[in-house]
Write a protein that holds these residues in place. Structure first.
Motif, short mmCIF file in Angstrom:
data_model
loop_
_atom_site.label_atom_id
_atom_site.label_comp_id
_atom_site.label_asym_id
_atom_site.label_seq_id
_atom_site.Cartn_x
_atom_site.Cartn_y
_atom_site.Cartn_z
N UNK A 44 0.81 -1.22 0.00
CA UNK A 44 0.00 0.00 0.00
C UNK A 44 0.85 1.27 0.00
N UNK A 45 2.15 1.16 0.27
CA UNK A 45 2.92 2.41 0.35
C UNK A 45 3.42 2.85 -1.02
N UNK A 46 3.93 1.91 -1.82
CA UNK A 46 4.51 2.32 -3.11
C UNK A 46 3.48 2.90 -4.05
N UNK A 47 2.29 2.31 -4.06
CA UNK A 47 1.25 2.77 -4.99
C UNK A 47 0.91 4.24 -4.71
N UNK A 48 1.09 4.65 -3.45
CA UNK A 48 0.76 6.03 -3.10
C UNK A 48 1.71 7.06 -3.70
N UNK A 49 2.87 6.59 -4.16
CA UNK A 49 3.80 7.53 -4.80
C UNK A 49 3.17 8.16 -6.03
N UNK A 50 2.21 7.45 -6.64
CA UNK A 50 1.58 7.98 -7.86
C UNK A 50 0.34 8.82 -7.55
N UNK A 51 -0.04 8.90 -6.26
CA UNK A 51 -1.28 9.60 -5.89
C UNK A 51 -1.30 11.02 -6.43
N UNK A 52 -2.40 11.40 -7.05
CA UNK A 52 -2.56 12.76 -7.55
C UNK A 52 -1.91 13.00 -8.91
N UNK A 53 -1.37 11.96 -9.53
CA UNK A 53 -0.70 12.15 -10.83
C UNK A 53 -0.78 10.89 -11.68
N UNK A 54 0.11 10.82 -12.67
CA UNK A 54 0.08 9.72 -13.64
C UNK A 54 0.80 8.48 -13.09
N UNK A 55 0.27 7.29 -13.41
CA UNK A 55 0.96 6.05 -12.98
C UNK A 55 2.05 5.62 -13.94
N UNK A 56 1.99 6.07 -15.19
CA UNK A 56 2.93 5.54 -16.20
C UNK A 56 4.39 5.59 -15.78
N UNK A 57 4.87 6.73 -15.22
CA UNK A 57 6.30 6.77 -14.88
C UNK A 57 6.67 5.72 -13.83
N UNK A 58 5.70 5.32 -12.96
CA UNK A 58 6.00 4.32 -11.94
C UNK A 58 5.94 2.92 -12.53
N UNK A 59 5.00 2.72 -13.43
CA UNK A 59 4.91 1.42 -14.08
C UNK A 59 6.11 1.17 -14.97
N UNK A 60 6.73 2.24 -15.44
CA UNK A 60 7.94 2.06 -16.26
C UNK A 60 9.04 1.42 -15.42
N UNK A 61 8.96 1.63 -14.08
CA UNK A 61 9.98 1.04 -13.21
C UNK A 61 9.61 -0.34 -12.73
N UNK A 62 8.31 -0.62 -12.66
CA UNK A 62 7.85 -1.94 -12.21
C UNK A 62 7.11 -2.58 -13.38
N UNK A 63 7.90 -3.33 -14.16
CA UNK A 63 7.40 -3.84 -15.43
C UNK A 63 6.29 -4.88 -15.29
N UNK A 64 6.04 -5.39 -14.05
CA UNK A 64 4.93 -6.34 -13.88
C UNK A 64 3.61 -5.78 -14.38
N UNK A 65 3.49 -4.45 -14.41
CA UNK A 65 2.22 -3.85 -14.81
C UNK A 65 2.03 -3.79 -16.32
N UNK A 66 3.16 -3.84 -17.04
CA UNK A 66 3.13 -3.59 -18.47
C UNK A 66 2.37 -4.69 -19.20
N UNK A 67 1.41 -4.30 -20.00
CA UNK A 67 0.59 -5.25 -20.78
C UNK A 67 0.08 -6.41 -19.91
N UNK A 68 -0.19 -6.14 -18.65
CA UNK A 68 -0.66 -7.19 -17.74
C UNK A 68 -2.18 -7.06 -17.63
N UNK A 69 -2.94 -8.01 -18.22
CA UNK A 69 -4.40 -7.87 -18.25
C UNK A 69 -5.00 -7.78 -16.85
N UNK A 70 -4.36 -8.46 -15.88
CA UNK A 70 -4.88 -8.41 -14.51
C UNK A 70 -4.91 -6.98 -13.98
N UNK A 71 -3.85 -6.23 -14.33
CA UNK A 71 -3.76 -4.85 -13.87
C UNK A 71 -4.92 -4.02 -14.43
N UNK A 72 -5.20 -4.21 -15.71
CA UNK A 72 -6.25 -3.39 -16.32
C UNK A 72 -7.65 -3.81 -15.89
#
Ligand code: HEM
Ligand code: MTE
Ligand code: MO
Length: 479
Positions: A44-72
């Motif tokens: 729950x702490x890392x996700x808050x780094x994106x609070x109030x802005x875009x998630x893309x720059x954070x997902x660029x660092x954690x590639x598990x999110x990229x093209x991951x249908x579960x995420x969407x």
């Protein structure tokens, strides 16, 4: 999803806490992730780094999110609207620039870099992201700029190399790459102002209030400065005569058109084990504009201030760099010296660092939900190539100490250890800690058996440099 309401980016930025609801954007969508945060698989702490802005720059660092249908599948039901058309158009357009603003052409930066000043740009990454990576991702590497970032046109770029009584040479970047052997090296850069905010707790200090993350680690590629100096004939000690320092100049200029500069002792520059690099590449990519494109000095084991970015000139001289940052900054003084009595000529310029360590997790003020033990993680580093041999942590303000595991450390050899060590420990909490505040402390020991001082008080200095007393973090153990 055109039937949903539109929100301006400014409106989105007001939603950063549970109380205000936690919003993020992804592409053109706006999402309310308040209820999802607690169940986020990545915590729950890392996700808050994106609070109030875009998630893309954070997902660029954690590639598990990229093209991951579960995420969407998780994200889409949380959509509450779209970014306003006006802001979308503005996002497409390159930022408008004011021709009179020397900072008009600054590069883009990762939103996780929290600026302590934006003009010039100075920023450190969140400490918990820092210790997630032995090699700091380029976009998270702390940035310390004293001046506007210069725009370098490679058509005109040359490095001038010479010195008093020596023949002058100039090299294009390609010539440097062709003429000299390529070297790769992992090295940590730490600003001498790192942890100034901790030193400020003793007494106020003028200067940027750096936290614990004005330090980062990367793999650099370049050529040895000693190879270039040998090319000038300096490998022969007879020829050195009175030459004692190697000065560096950057392409960044102050309002009086004086460049940023710094120097290192010639012994360090010439020592084949000194490993001083002129580097063009950071973690396999060309240096970014913030980190010195196209060429910078990597003087490992020495404070960041001498590792001149946007390098334009290397000059061997009997004297140190005349620059403000060599002469009248980045020096330490005794605690009684104040701005009325300080004489910068009386202290030598800092070169090597003392031994340093800091606790990156948990963070100061964190609430801990286990009354038995606490997991503590951090970094340790020493100057002059000295290796970290031990890091101890305490959960009772320094009365008792526990060993840590050095989970990631370099193997670079005797007095050539240029990269940091990451450490971790599960430390037992004192009995009856439930509901109470606990003080965690960390201290490291280097290969010369130097260790960190217990407190800042006896060596507080007016510039707030080399702040390396035990790092203390206060957490609250949940009731
Ligand atoms: C893992 C969803 C935002 C950091 C995951 C996973 C999902 C997910 C489904 C598990 C992936 C897998 O194991 O296959 C989301 C959604 C987000 C979001 C829907 C929407 C806001 C973020 C942000 C960060 C982040 C902003 C970082 C700043 C992580 C990390 C992991 C993770 C560190 C664990 C990676 C690992 O175990 O290797 N996330 N995430 N997430 N996420 Fe997120
Ligand atoms: N080089 C130039 N040309 N201009 C600068 O302002 N800042 C120095 C050094 N090199 C600086 C510079 C300081 S004080 C530090 S701590 C490091 O760069 C920081 O390097 P980084 O921004 O790549 O992290
Ligand atoms: Mo610095």
């Amino acid at each position: 999803r055109t039937n949903l309401p539109e929100f301006s980016l400014q409106e989105v930025s007001r939603h950063k806490t549970k109380a205000d609801r936690i919003w993020i954007t992804y592409k053109s969508g706006v999402y309310d992730i308040t209820e999802f945060v607690e169940s986020h698989p990545g915590g729950s702490s890392k996700i808050l780094l994106a609070a109030g802005g875009a998630v893309e720059p954070f997902w660029a660092m954690y590639a598990v999110h990229k093209d991951n249908p579960e995420v969407f599948e998780l994200l889409e039901p949380l959509r509450i609207g779209n970014i306003s058309r006006k802001d979308l158009i503005e996002m497409q357009r390159t930022k408008k620039s004011d021709p009179n603003d020397p900072f008009a052409s600054e590069p883009g930066r990762h939103p996780a870099l929290a600026p302590s000043s934006s003009k010039p740009f100075n920023a450190e990454p969140p400490a918990e992201l820092l210790v997630d990576n032995y090699i700091t991702p380029n976009e998270l590497f702390f940035v310390r700029n004293h001046l506007p970032v210069p725009q370098v046109d490679m058509k005109n770029y040359v490095l001038t190399v010479g010195g008093e009584g020596l023949k002058k040479h100039s090299f294009t970047l390609d010539e440097l790459k062709e003429k000299f052997k390529h070297r790769k090296m992992v090295a940590t850069i730490q600003c001498a102002g790192n942890r100034r905010s901790n030193m400020m707790e003793v007494k106020k200090i003028k200067g940027l209030s750096w936290g614990i993350a004005a330090i980062s680690n990367a793999e650099w590629t370049g050529v040895f400065l000693s190879d270039i100096l040998a090319h000038l004939g300096l490998a022969d000690p007879e020829k050195r005569g009175e030459l004692k320092h190697v000065q560096f100049e950057g392409l960044d200029l102050d309002p009086e058109k004086a460049p940023y500069g710094g120097s290192i002792p010639i012994e360090k520059a010439l020592d084949p084990s000194g490993d001083v690099l002129l580097a063009w590449d950071m973690n396999g990519e060309p240096l970014s504009r913030d980190h010195g494109f196209p060429l910078r000095v990597i003087a490992p084991g020495i404070i960041g201030a001498r590792q001149v970015k946007w390098l334009s000139k290397v000059w061997v001289s009997p004297d140190e760099s005349p620059s403000h940052w060599q002469q009248n900054d980045y020096k330490g003084f005794a605690p009684q010296v104040d701005w009325d009595t300080v004489d910068f000529k009386k202290s030598p310029a800092i070169q090597e660092y003392p031994v340093q360590s800091a606790i990156c997790e948990p963070k100061d003020g964190a609430v801990w939900d286990n009354e038995e033990e606490v997991t503590v993680r951090g970094y340790a580093y020493s100057g002059g190539g000295r290796e970290i041999i031990r890091v101890d942590v305490s959960a009772d303000g320094g009365k008792t100490w526990h060993p840590t595991e050095l989970v990631a450390k370099p193997n670079q050899g005797y007095n050539r250890t240029w990269a940091w060590t990451l450490w971790e420990a599960d430390v037992p909490l004192p009995k009856d800690s439930k509901g109470k505040e606990v003080e965690l402390c960390a201290k490291a020991v280097d290969s010369a058996y130097n260790t960190q001082p217990e407190s800042f008080k006896p060596y507080w200095n007016l510039r707030g440099v080399v702040a390396n007393a035990w790092h203390r973090v206060h957490i609250k153990v949940e009731d």
